[in-house]
Design a protein around this motif. Structure first.
Motif: not given
Length: 180
Positions: A122-135, A142-157
């Motif tokens: 997990m330490a090898l992941l970027s902050g956004n990668e780690r957040t998305c993987v954990v969530l 779900s991907i749409d919930k992760i997008a809501d939580i993080t404010g990152i667009v679904e494609g980037s999630v």
């Protein structure tokens, strides 16, 4: 049904300032929020507890701002996400959180069990990668919930998830886990 119970508790806490109703929400979600922080902080229990406490304090102080446009859990994770990134910014941590130093520290401890290997991975992941993987993998979002939580667009999630999972798989394979 779960959402109706949450909405009822939120209403009691926001409108009637019912602290017991909010306590029920804390009990219901505290292990999930703490688990999210444990993954983000790479196992730092004290920091995770502090961040979880900050999350629930902010949620309580802002409970009247919950509008119900998403589930309470999504709203709470959004607060947790913001608390974590406020912490990161205030401590001037880089997005990759100096993963080489974290890996060195963990390897010096000589602990090669799965939990430590996962923390190192997990330490090898970027902050956004780690957040998305954990969530997604640990919290079942779900991907749409992760997008809501993080404010990152679904494609980037999806991209963060793909890259993060690939990095995890590669690291674990290189360290003797064959996935069978």
């Amino acid at each position: 049904m779960k959402d109706l119970e949450d909405i009822s508790l939120v209403t009691q806490a926001a409108v009637f300032h019912n602290k017991r109703a909010f306590e029920k929400l804390v009990v219901k979600y505290q292990s999930q929020v703490r688990r999210f922080f444990l993954s983000q902080t790479l196992g730092d229990e004290q920091l995770s507890d502090d961040l979880a406490q900050d999350t629930f304090i902010k949620a309580y102080l802002n409970i009247d701002k919950f509008r119900g446009t998403s589930s309470f859990s999504t709203w709470l994770y959004r607060i947790a996400y913001n608390v974590y990134y406020d912490y990161v910014r205030s401590h001037k941590l880089t997005e990759d959180m100096d993963s080489a130093a974290v890996s060195r520290k963990n390897s010096e401890q000589g602990d090669s069990n799965l939990k430590m290997d996962l923390q190192q991975a997990m330490a090898l992941l970027s902050g956004n990668e780690r957040t998305c993987v954990v969530l997604q993998l640990m919290e079942g979002q779900s991907i749409d919930k992760i997008a809501d939580i993080t404010g990152i667009v679904e494609g980037s999630v999806k991209s963060y998830l793909s890259r993060g999972k690939q990095k995890l798989a590669t690291y674990l394979r290189q360290n003797g886990y064959d996935g069978k």
